[in-house]
Design an enzyme around this catalytic site. Sequence first.
Site, PDB file in Angstrom:
ATOM      1  N   SER A 173     -73.399  -1.110  42.857  1.00  0.00           N
ATOM      2  CA  SER A 173     -72.844  -1.275  41.508  1.00  0.00           C
ATOM      3  C   SER A 173     -71.467  -0.645  41.313  1.00  0.00           C
ATOM      4  O   SER A 173     -70.837  -0.870  40.278  1.00  0.00           O
ATOM      5  CB  SER A 173     -73.818  -0.705  40.465  1.00  0.00           C
ATOM      6  OG  SER A 173     -74.917  -1.563  40.298  1.00  0.00           O
TER       7      SER A 173
ATOM      8  N   LYS B 127     -68.731  -2.964  40.428  1.00  0.00           N
ATOM      9  CA  LYS B 127     -68.514  -3.379  39.039  1.00  0.00           C
ATOM     10  C   LYS B 127     -67.229  -2.790  38.457  1.00  0.00           C
ATOM     11  O   LYS B 127     -66.738  -3.283  37.438  1.00  0.00           O
ATOM     12  CB  LYS B 127     -69.710  -2.975  38.175  1.00  0.00           C
ATOM     13  CG  LYS B 127     -70.965  -3.784  38.471  1.00  0.00           C
ATOM     14  CD  LYS B 127     -72.197  -3.210  37.792  1.00  0.00           C
ATOM     15  CE  LYS B 127     -73.419  -4.078  38.122  1.00  0.00           C
ATOM     16  NZ  LYS B 127     -74.692  -3.411  37.900  1.00  0.00           N
TER      17      LYS B 127
ATOM     18  N   SER C 258     -74.751  -0.296  33.490  1.00  0.00           N
ATOM     19  CA  SER C 258     -74.678  -1.037  34.755  1.00  0.00           C
ATOM     20  C   SER C 258     -75.417  -2.369  34.707  1.00  0.00           C
ATOM     21  O   SER C 258     -76.033  -2.789  35.691  1.00  0.00           O
ATOM     22  CB  SER C 258     -75.227  -0.179  35.902  1.00  0.00           C
ATOM     23  OG  SER C 258     -74.803  -0.663  37.158  1.00  0.00           O
TER      24      SER C 258
ATOM     25  N   LYS D 116     -68.495   5.323  37.967  1.00  0.00           N
ATOM     26  CA  LYS D 116     -69.571   4.356  38.156  1.00  0.00           C
ATOM     27  C   LYS D 116     -70.508   4.756  39.286  1.00  0.00           C
ATOM     28  O   LYS D 116     -70.067   5.144  40.368  1.00  0.00           O
ATOM     29  CB  LYS D 116     -68.962   2.978  38.460  1.00  0.00           C
ATOM     30  CG  LYS D 116     -69.979   1.848  38.424  1.00  0.00           C
ATOM     31  CD  LYS D 116     -70.424   1.569  37.005  1.00  0.00           C
ATOM     32  CE  LYS D 116     -71.647   0.664  36.960  1.00  0.00           C
ATOM     33  NZ  LYS D 116     -72.888   1.357  37.407  1.00  0.00           N
TER      34      LYS D 116
END
Length: 397
Positions: A55, A58, A118, A227
């Site tokens: 993730s 992202k 997320s 993140k």
Amino acid sequence: MKRIVLGFAGLLFASSALAQVPTFETEAPFAYLISADTGTVLFEKNADEPMPPSSMGKMMTVYVAFDMIKKGTVKLDDKITVSPETWRAWNNRGSTMFLPVGAQVTVEDLLHGIVTVSGNDACVVLAEGLAGSEQAFVDLMNEAAKKMGLTNSHFANTTGWPDPEEYASARDLAIIALRTINDFPDLYAKFYGVPSFTFGQTMSGKPITQPNRNPILGKVRGADGVKTGHTEAAGYGFTGSAVQDGQRLVMVLNGLPSMAARTNESVKLMEWGFRTFKTYRVAKKGAVVDNAPVWLGSADTVPLVLDTDAAITTTRASRGKLEVKVSYTGPIPAPIKKGQQVANLVITAPGQKPVTYPLLAGADVEEAGFFARAWAGLKNALFGAPKPAATAAVAGQ
């Protein structure tokens, strides 16, 4: 060669033996720590090896969306409809924002759903709404990666979902984070570091509030991003950032065995960075740091001006062992145009590569008139040409 070492801004810049940088150890197979202020790499471990970003990929999805917002082609209050196909594909698949089918959701809410919780569903809905399809949006992500100069990254989707064509290095992930912070400071402040996000409701009608998964929020002073990531193949990872006393650090860890290990290692690396290193600002943008002699000019000297702040990130133990000098080959021949690079400001810390900042001419200097040049030629014939200086003094400030 003349070498002059001066006190500057209350510090003594003098040569010394190599500094003993404290070592750092981490169980993470991939690690990277960089000063956002100077670009100095403070720690790295397999930083250029491609790895599944999970993730953390992202971040590039958000970067592309932020770029559209900054350019004015997208607005935060624009609404995107959740299609039945996307809902079926991503409903409760991995991390989710719990988007209901057919809902019209603002770009702002979708970005919160990506950054804070997320949400995979939020990524795909946003991509389809902004680019027409997820693949079209992924193409924009790879274009942005190329423009950033990422050399060990490629994006196959907007979510970081496992794919053999989805990979990134720790260094590249840090670059994405740095570019997000620097290119979109207002949007970064608005969306990153938010403690929780509420969207949707349960079957019983209660609001769904999900906490930010950032493992250093509330644990490291000044933490505000960026993140997390986790898949079975990649392990647990985190790209993080924090700012303390005007100094920002960005870190990347990946491949850790558990959520607890990710939290412990992330806090440990960030705190070690702030404890061990500090950014020392030597001079501000626009400062005249010296006056260089001019050869055959209408003026005898030209001011040397910084076009950016000059700083170095080094160990706190090196504070009294820094060296600052102005380097040029001179006298500098006329004509000289204002803004022309004519010298360098070089900052050296023990055990580190020198940091160099360009120095620009602060004024135009025309060629000397006929008689001045004739007199200079006569002096040259009688006494020899002036010897070029490779190192000059730094003016105190």
